[in-house]
Design a protein around this motif. Structure first.
Motif, PDB file in Angstrom:
ATOM      1  N   GLN A 353       0.880  -1.172   0.000  1.00 62.55           N
ATOM      2  CA  GLN A 353       0.000   0.000   0.000  1.00 62.55           C
ATOM      3  C   GLN A 353       0.915   1.218   0.000  1.00 62.55           C
ATOM      4  N   LEU A 465      -3.867   0.003   7.898  1.00 62.12           N
ATOM      5  CA  LEU A 465      -4.923   0.693   7.158  1.00 62.12           C
ATOM      6  C   LEU A 465      -5.722   1.636   8.059  1.00 62.12           C
ATOM      7  N   ILE A 470      -7.952   4.363   6.544  1.00 58.71           N
ATOM      8  CA  ILE A 470      -8.755   3.476   5.688  1.00 58.71           C
ATOM      9  C   ILE A 470      -9.377   2.401   6.566  1.00 58.71           C
ATOM     10  N   HIS A 471     -10.693   2.477   6.738  1.00 55.08           N
ATOM     11  CA  HIS A 471     -11.386   1.436   7.486  1.00 55.08           C
ATOM     12  C   HIS A 471     -12.801   1.297   6.949  1.00 55.08           C
ATOM     13  N   ASP A 477     -15.935  -2.166   2.245  1.00 58.51           N
ATOM     14  CA  ASP A 477     -14.800  -2.772   2.941  1.00 58.51           C
ATOM     15  C   ASP A 477     -13.863  -3.370   1.896  1.00 58.51           C
TER      16      ASP A 477
END
Length: 692
Positions: A353, A465, A470-471, A477
């Motif tokens: 990522q 994340l 980012i969640h 999702d």
């Protein structure tokens, strides 16, 4: 007289994964319409093929039910003049409701009499209602992805080419974006007619069957399953399949004919998954295995058509599979030309990522986190070495040609290549098990090394994340973090692991700071991840049949050990089934309410009065044993022991004023309650339990 109504939505081939949900939506939407419109019916049937979504409503009434209602008019006092004649107000009301003077009556409303008329509203013709509502139903079907086509103001999974709408033998027409709505349908794309007139709902299935379309998906499924099993049995084997693959094949054919082909023996020397994956995932073939689950040199595919020229079709499929397996053989031989460890440096060029580094960075973090978990669980030195080695190699297969081509084989090929490279069985298996469970109902890791590596891999992703914001939100999702959290929880419960969730989260976040120099709000992120896990735990415990208030009580207790939470929840769930706990819970709640005002649990015995001393001594007499029971996880027995304090607690509250002006006395009394509360909270927060 009851009728049948048929709706068929003719489309270009639908993706198989869209079909089941679309049928459920159609069935539910029809049910809602019929109930809202007061239309009686017996049942709603739904069917599908790749080119049509069909619904048949059986036992349908011809008209809506009539309804009677009392319509309120003017008040009685303004409805008649001095001579008792109707006033203009009453005359207007009667004209509007089409009733005579003898058709009105009076009812009281808010202390005053009003004129009413009983009105019977005749039900509409059902065909009229369907013509109005069916277009809305079709437009309301939702798909994961929809499209517009041909300039039409309509979004659907695939272009709609025709619509059949008939009641018994009569067309129920409606306007729908210029698409033909009639009694004309289409048969099989190559074997059937493209102009089939449905004279009656009762002839629908037979007419389409004559044109090589089996509308009933369950019928197609049975033909595929039992026809394929028969072919496998003829070769001395059995079908190797799962329901998902069977359902998918069912939804991509209209007229199934199972056929069997042969695999060249040279390909059977490849690892089993290398052969099976192209067959199942890419070509939708069923493998054939023997009674020991070993691959036989056969495959079964399902033709969308009849058995004409079947030999040619078989050869074509054998050629397609042969090309796939030849590629797989090339990839495999190239991959094993060097040991798996030689791929590790290549991971430095693959981004995991953008803000979280490369796959190489991730494998380093996994190793550190796995080592932390291993230390926490006090695993043996040999197991720790295996975990460390598996973590180092954990992502090495992701840069192999085989996994690049067949991504479904990640982990599996890592296991195979590790074995070939001389790694031991535990290390090899752990590389595969790091990805388990991959979906709901999937198997869990079987080894300690695999379990720890899987927890570390999943927790690293969640921590990283969340740290960069980012969640999961709503239904979104994209990184499967909910699935990862559930996987961690299931592994912990299955292996009965006693782990501190907060310590693991803390360490996972620290590694990102230490290894990647990641900057984020540490405490906020830690709390977000904790709440995220606790949300999954609550749902899982509810599914286990544990009461919601018990779950809240356990989660509020002084523990973040997931397995321990389950033990507590189960024991408290059973403990609360006893009779006569209401007064005990009341006593505990009184202690908890005031204890939260205490600044410490220090108690000076010389400041205590008789009723306070009774409670103080009663608690001291059980404290050591209660703590021992809690340490042994005998939470129900600890609660039994705490219930012996009920009488001294009641006496305390009946005879002692806690919140007095004397600060020293007040703090001493609060400290006593705090002391008791601190032991109670080691089991659970009993103040959360509903007093039923």
């Amino acid at each position: 007289m009851s009728k049948k109504y048929l709706l068929e939505i003719g489309v270009e081939e639908l993706p198989a994964r869209y079909v089941k949900d679309a049928l459920m939506q159609i069935q539910n939407k029809f049910k809602t319409i019929l109930e809202k419109e007061r239309i009686k019916y017996e049942r709603i049937e739904v069917y599908s093929t790749p080119r049509r979504l069909t619904s048949i409503i059986c036992g349908l009434d011809e008209r809506q039910e009539d309804i009677e209602e009392n319509v309120k008019g003017p008040s009685k006092k303004i409805s008649f003049d001095e001579d008792g004649n109707p006033t203009k107000a009453l005359q207007g009301f009667m004209r509007g409701q089409n009733v005579e003077l003898n058709g009105i009556f009076f009812l009281e409303h808010n202390g005053e009499e009003y004129v009413y008329a009983k009105i019977v509203k005749k039900g509409k013709d059902v065909k009229e209602i369907l013509a109005q509502k069916v277009p809305e139903l079709i437009k309301g079907i939702n798909f994961p992805k929809s499209m517009r086509w041909g300039g039409k103001n309509l979004r659907f999974a695939r272009p709609i080419r025709w619509i059949v709408s008939i009641s018994d033998n009569e067309i129920v027409p409606f306007e729908f974006e210029g698409i033909r709505v009639s009694n004309i349908t289409k048969g099989h794309r190559f074997l059937g007619s493209d102009h089939i007139q449905i004279d009656s709902v009762d002839t629908y299935f037979d007419l389409l069957k004559k044109n090589y379309v089996l509308v009933d998906q369950n019928e197609r499924k049975e033909i595929i399953k039992y026809g394929s099993e028969r072919l496998a049995k003829e070769k001395g084997g059995r079908l190797f399949y799962n329901e998902d693959l069977l359902d998918e094949i069912t939804n991509i054919v209209e007229y199934p004919t199972p056929i069997i082909g042969r695999i060249k023996e040279e390909y059977l020397s490849l690892p089993k998954d290398v052969v099976i994956t192209p067959m199942k995932e890419h070509l939708r073939y069923f493998p054939v295995v023997d009674d020991k689950n070993r691959l036989l040199p056969y495959f079964i595919t399902v033709r969308n058509g009849n058995d004409e020229y079947v030999d040619i079709v078989v050869k074509g499929n054998e050629k397609v599979l042969g090309a796939r397996l030849e590629d797989a053989k090339f990839f495999f031989e190239d991959d094993i030309s060097k040991p798996l460890k030689d791929n590790i440096d290549l991971l430095k060029d693959i981004i995991f990522q953008e803000k979280l580094g490369t796959l190489y960075d991730k494998s380093i973090r996994i190793g550190k986190l796995a080592d932390k978990i291993a230390n926490y669980l006090e695993v043996g030195e040999e197991t720790r070495k295996n975990i460390s080695r598996a973590a180092t190699l954990s992502k090495a297969d992701l840069v192999t040609k085989m996994v690049t081509e067949f991504t479904e084989l990640q982990g599996r090929m890592g296991m195979e290549y590790a074995k070939i490279s001389g790694e031991n069985e535990i290390v090899s298996l752990a590389i595969y098990e790091q990805y388990l469970p991959r979906f709901a109902g999937d198997s869990l890791p079987s080894t300690t090394a695999g379990s720890i590596l899987s927890i570390a891999d999943k927790l690293d992703s969640i921590a990283g994340l969340f740290a960069i914001g980012i969640h999961p939100t709503g239904s979104q999702d994209p990184f499967g973090l909910r699935r990862s959290a559930l996987g961690i929880i299931n592994i912990i419960l299955d292996k009965k692991l006693n782990l501190s969730l907060m310590e693991l989260i803390d360490f996972a976040l620290y590694i990102y700071v230490d290894e990647n120099g990641l900057a984020f709000d540490y405490n906020k992120t830690k709390d977000e991840i904790k709440n995220f896990f606790f949300g999954r735990i609550k749902n899982m415990f509810l599914d286990m049949g544990i009461r919601y208030d018990i779950i809240e009580a356990v989660i509020s207790a002084d523990t973040d050990d997931i397995y321990d939470m389950k033990i507590r929840a189960n024991k408290i769930n059973t403990w609360l089934e006893q009779e006569g706990l209401s007064e005990i819970l009341t006593a505990f709640n009184r202690v908890a309410t005031l204890a939260k005002n205490a600044t410490s649990d220090e108690v000076k015995r010389d400041l205590l009065t008789n009723d306070e001393i009774e409670l103080y001594d009663s608690y001291n007499n059980i404290e050591e044993k209660a703590l021992s029971l809690i340490e042994k996880k005998d939470y129900d027995k600890a609660l039994d022991l705490l219930t012996t304090l009920k009488e001294p607690i009641d006496n305390f509250f009946d005879n002692v004023m806690v919140m007095v002006d004397d600060e020293e006395l007040k703090e001493n009394r609060l400290g006593l309650l705090k002391k008791i509360y601190n032991t109670m909270i080691l089991v659970c927060d009993l103040s959360k339990i509903l007093n039923k």
